[in-house]
Design an enzyme around this catalytic site. Structure first.
Site, mmCIF file in Angstrom:
data_model
loop_
_atom_site.group_PDB
_atom_site.id
_atom_site.type_symbol
_atom_site.label_atom_id
_atom_site.label_comp_id
_atom_site.label_asym_id
_atom_site.label_seq_id
_atom_site.Cartn_x
_atom_site.Cartn_y
_atom_site.Cartn_z
ATOM 1 N NE ARG A 139 -4.089 21.874 2.273
ATOM 2 C CZ ARG A 139 -4.339 23.249 3.433
ATOM 3 N NH1 ARG A 139 -3.600 23.509 4.481
ATOM 4 N NH2 ARG A 139 -5.564 23.709 3.574
ATOM 5 C CE1 TYR B 42 17.289 15.331 -11.184
ATOM 6 C CE2 TYR B 42 15.606 16.881 -9.995
ATOM 7 C CZ TYR B 42 16.225 15.727 -11.234
ATOM 8 O OH TYR B 42 14.576 15.216 -11.524
ATOM 9 C CG ASP C 74 19.338 14.992 -3.118
ATOM 10 O OD1 ASP C 74 18.941 14.392 -2.972
ATOM 11 O OD2 ASP C 74 18.442 15.663 -4.139
ATOM 12 C CE LYS D 34 14.430 10.371 -9.003
ATOM 13 N NZ LYS D 34 15.215 11.622 -8.679
HETATM 14 C C1 LIG Z 1 15.277 13.252 -8.684
HETATM 15 C C2 LIG Z 1 16.110 13.666 -7.919
HETATM 16 C C3 LIG Z 1 15.493 14.551 -7.170
HETATM 17 C C4 LIG Z 1 14.465 15.467 -8.072
HETATM 18 O O1 LIG Z 1 13.072 14.152 -7.161
HETATM 19 P P1 LIG Z 1 12.072 14.488 -7.738
HETATM 20 O O2 LIG Z 1 11.316 13.317 -7.021
HETATM 21 O O3 LIG Z 1 11.819 13.772 -9.167
HETATM 22 O O4 LIG Z 1 10.507 15.678 -7.789
HETATM 23 C C5 LIG Z 1 16.047 15.791 -6.254
HETATM 24 N N1 LIG Z 1 17.516 15.353 -6.345
HETATM 25 C C6 LIG Z 1 18.213 14.151 -6.913
HETATM 26 C C7 LIG Z 1 19.485 13.353 -6.676
HETATM 27 C C8 LIG Z 1 17.405 12.997 -7.730
HETATM 28 O O5 LIG Z 1 17.818 12.203 -8.636
#
Ligand SMILES: *Cc1c(COP(=O)(O)O)cnc(C)c1O
Length: 388
Positions: A51, A103, A174, A199
């Protein structure tokens, strides 16, 4: 050569990785272990328990840190686990100013998990509110998503960072949509970058993951401590898959962008397309700021079809190459209808007021041949109109 001198497509292939010393294996191995043997009590190799330390994960962390021009990368089991851990670094009672178009899962986390634990949140449209008005004295953190989803609105990260720092707040961005290929928030003044590596960073729709990159060691130490103390870490296989995905990130982003431009040209000629959102179109309201802070934009497009909800639904259900699915950023093209899918939980009148019209369609344009993608959209549009 120091890593800092290398261009980003070189970094995607090499950053943070060394050949494995025993065999010379070119790729960092998957260290699939939970613990490490110690020759003597409390004398270990630097690796004690997985971890806390895993070499595969650490290669990924160094790689993304280099791409983002950051001090340190800290990986997590999902994008939301990364966001959660950043919020845990705030003191009780802290105030967070957040973009009003973030998001949905981020909004849910803030409102339904952290608000109950004493943090407070206010939401602002950074495209319509000056940073001086949006960020009051006493703010501890500003949370920015740019471009946003699904309208691809652009916030001026440098202007937000200047104001945030003047009131003693840190700025977290983000950067999931733009990726470091097209935007580096730390260079624009942000303190923390967060990714859903699910993504574009991984890019192959086969991993859920997240990462935080910090600009300096102080916040880095806090989040690194929390990574171990809270424990929302990714496994070695997922870390390895993301690291492999990153090798082609620069190539993929170029191709996503190339294909998106072809699809945009085709959409632009259609009389039944009322509006197109893409920050690097001169007609887009975000264009001026986007061209200042981004050096390109990938495969995300949203557009408003002049149609009612059932027709838009039929279009989305009729494509053959574009898969009807949530998520984005993979090699394969996806289509979705925010009003019925990702944003259905927002009441219809509020949704429309925010610009999410019933005919708004979001595309994640993949790396297939653009002509095939356009033919697919064209056939689906005809099927949707035919009423059959
Ligand atoms: C998908 C997404 C998230 C969340 O991420 P996960 O890997 O699904 O937990 C956060 N911000 C954006 C812009 C996203 O597209």
């Amino acid at each position: 050569m120091a890593e800092g001198d290398l261009k980003i497509s070189t970094l995607t292939v090499h950053a943070g990785q060394h050949h494995e010393p025993i065999t010379g294996a070119v790729m960092p191995p998957v260290f699939q272990t939970s613990t490490y043997a110690q020759p003597w009590p409390a004398k270990h190799t630097g690796y004690e328990y997985a971890r806390t330390h895993n070499p595969t994960r650490e290669a990924l962390e160094r790689c993304v840190a280099a791409l983002e021009h950051g001090h340190e990368g800290i990986a997590f089991g999902s994008g939301l686990a990364a966001t959660t851990t950043v919020l845990h670094a705030l003191p009780a009672g802290a105030h967070v100013v957040c973009g009003d178009d973030v998001y949905g899962g981020t909004y849910r986390l803030f409102e339904r998990v952290f608000r109950d634990r004493g943090l407070t949140f206010s939401y602002v449209d950074f495209t319509a509110t000056a940073p001086e008005d949006a960020i009051p004295e006493g703010t501890a953190m500003v949370w920015v998503e740019s471009p946003t989803n699904p309208l691809l609105k652009i916030a001026d990260i440098a202007a937000i960072a200047t104001r945030a720092h003047a009131v003693g707040a840190i700025v977290a961005v983000d950067n999931t949509f733009a990726t470091p290929i097209f935007q580096r928030p730390l260079d624009l003044g942000a303190d923390v970058v967060v990714h859903s590596t699910t993504k574009y960073i991984n890019g192959h729709s086969d991993v859920v993951g997240g990462i935080v990159v910090v600009k300096d060691s102080e916040i880095g130490r806090k989040i690194k401590f929390l990574q171990n103390a809270v424990g929302a870490v990714p496994g070695p296989w997922d870390s390895w898959l993301v690291l492999r995905g990153i090798k082609t990130l620069a190539l993929r982003m170029e191709r996503h962008q190339f294909n998106a431009h072809k699809v945009l040209a085709w959409l632009g000629q259609r009389s039944d397309v009322k509006k197109i959102h893409y920050p690097l179109l001169p007609s887009d309201p975000g264009y001026a700021v986007a061209s200042k802070q981004m050096c390109g934009f990938g495969g995300m497009i949203s557009f408003v079809l002049d149609a009612d909800l059932p027709t838009a639904e039929k279009l989305c259900a009729s494509t053959k190459l574009f898969t009807l699915a949530e998520s984005l950023g993979g090699v394969e093209s996806l289509i979705e209808l925010p009003a019925a899918m990702t944003h259905a939980s927002i009441p219809a009148d509020m949704r429309r007021a925010r610009g999410i019209e019933d005919g708004l369609i979001r595309l994640s344009v993949g790396i297939e041949d653009a002509d095939d993608l356009i033919a697919d959209l064209d056939a689906a549009m005809r099927a949707a109109r035919s009423g059959s």
